[in-house]
Design a protein around this motif. Sequence first.
Motif, PDB file in Angstrom:
ATOM      1  N   ARG A   7       0.847  -1.181   0.000  1.00 14.70           N
ATOM      2  CA  ARG A   7       0.000   0.000   0.000  1.00 14.70           C
ATOM      3  C   ARG A   7       0.895   1.248   0.000  1.00 14.70           C
ATOM      4  N   GLN A 126      -6.430  -8.697   3.926  1.00 17.60           N
ATOM      5  CA  GLN A 126      -7.310  -7.546   4.109  1.00 17.60           C
ATOM      6  C   GLN A 126      -7.057  -6.871   5.453  1.00 17.60           C
ATOM      7  N   ALA A 129      -3.785  -4.910   5.033  1.00 15.30           N
ATOM      8  CA  ALA A 129      -3.907  -3.813   4.066  1.00 15.30           C
ATOM      9  C   ALA A 129      -4.793  -2.691   4.578  1.00 15.30           C
ATOM     10  N   GLU A 130      -5.950  -3.062   5.153  1.00 16.24           N
ATOM     11  CA  GLU A 130      -6.903  -2.033   5.553  1.00 16.24           C
ATOM     12  C   GLU A 130      -6.769  -1.657   7.028  1.00 16.24           C
ATOM     13  N   GLU A 134      -3.750   1.070   5.593  1.00 22.33           N
ATOM     14  CA  GLU A 134      -4.596   2.196   5.203  1.00 22.33           C
ATOM     15  C   GLU A 134      -5.074   2.984   6.429  1.00 22.33           C
ATOM     16  N   ALA A 135      -5.398   2.266   7.495  1.00 23.74           N
ATOM     17  CA  ALA A 135      -5.758   2.962   8.731  1.00 23.74           C
ATOM     18  C   ALA A 135      -4.561   3.743   9.271  1.00 23.74           C
TER      19      ALA A 135
END
Length: 482
Positions: A7, A126, A129-130, A134-135
């Motif tokens: 990411r 996931q 990644a999230e 991303e957070a």
Amino acid sequence: MLQKVVRSAVIDAPIARVWEVLRDFNSHDQWHDVVEKSRIEHGEPSSRVGCVRSFTLKDGNRIREQLIGLSDKDWQSTYCILDATVPLNRYVATVTLKPVTDGDRTFWHWESRFDAPPGREAELRQMVAEGVYEAGFANLRRYLAGGAHAERAHPASGTAAREVRLSRYGGPEELEAVSANAPQPGPGEVRIQQSAVGVNFLDIYLRRGWIPAMLPLPGVLGMEAAGTVIDIGTGVTGLLPGDRVAYLCPQPGSYCSVRTLAARHVVRLPADVDEETAAALLLKGVTADYLLRDLARVRPGTRLLVHAAAGGVGSLLCPWARRLHATVIGTVSSEAKARIAREQGCEHVIVAPDHRFAETVQSLCGGVDVIVDGLGAAAVDGNFGAAAKRCHWISLGQATGPLPPLDPDRLLHKSMSFSRPVVFDYVATPRELQERAQRVWQALAAGVLPPPRIERFALAAAGAAHQRLESRASTGSLVLLP
């Protein structure tokens, strides 16, 4: 099968500011919402390769990770999971930053590889990644912009801050970034949110323990910085919260994000001087001012020898002296630095990595009237050889080692004089500081002084900045960005 998660994001903050946070292996509980609490095992510094952080997530999971790589040069860190209640086996992750010149922003690339139990691959990809990456991008943006952190940053008793602390004299590795507190300003004091901190060779001397009376341990290095006034104490005039300022202080302590100090050491910045330029320029510019005006008394025809002519002071002293119609000779350690010195005002440049320059100086001008020497031990014999009759030798530093005791008879041979000035004695009153700083800003605005060449480092990477300065590979000025 080995899983891979990648990411990237752009963070609206300078790279040194982002790196200041991410470089601290134990900072994630301050900015990442998924982390409940974290500690570095065995009390090791959080930037030491090999240290282990043990932390708990807000969902109850526990993780131990080890820092296995850290590069201030490449803005990169690599870490791995040693053990965890989350089944991320053989997990290795790398964080890499790159500057985005458009808007002075930062490109953040985060990637990892790991094994996952059969059937849980997509779920764990996931989650990483999230839930982590991303957070994390969103959390750091909010942290740097203020957010919840800002609400905790200004308690009545003081301001939460970071500082680079020295607990024992020695090498650059002894510098450690830690949490600190900047107290409310008392009478005659101001509290400053610092944007840029100047790095000088004096900081290195203090770190080595050469002047222990000036920096008792534990202590914080640094004599100058620039930023914005947060608040002021009683009796302070001429400064208001929100003012952009710089300071030059005889008490060390500027390697920090917030500092409280006496207002008498602070000057307001002109609108056309940014904080990084001020932090790079103030101490060195004031030094150039008193050298030219008070000690060298440069006038047309003065023959001036400047060692380290491409360095912080030299790059200011040479063009200013040329504007006063002096004959300026500079020594440098490489051809690359010679080009810089010529661009910045040196009429004659001598490349002398072995510090053999005296014969060349004599052949160029028959000896010099003034020597500005920041080299110290290695240049002693060369200085005597390069001097003309009645030469004044100004010892400004000792980058190659402390000066040995000087034989008065060697000075007598050429009727030489010798001085070893301290910049703070030439700005002993607020008026003197204001006047000298004003001359520096005016010389910059008029093009007499070139905009300083600045090498930027995160505050937590102060040790890397010291290594760079000590290597004599740097040109211009080094600045730390809190």
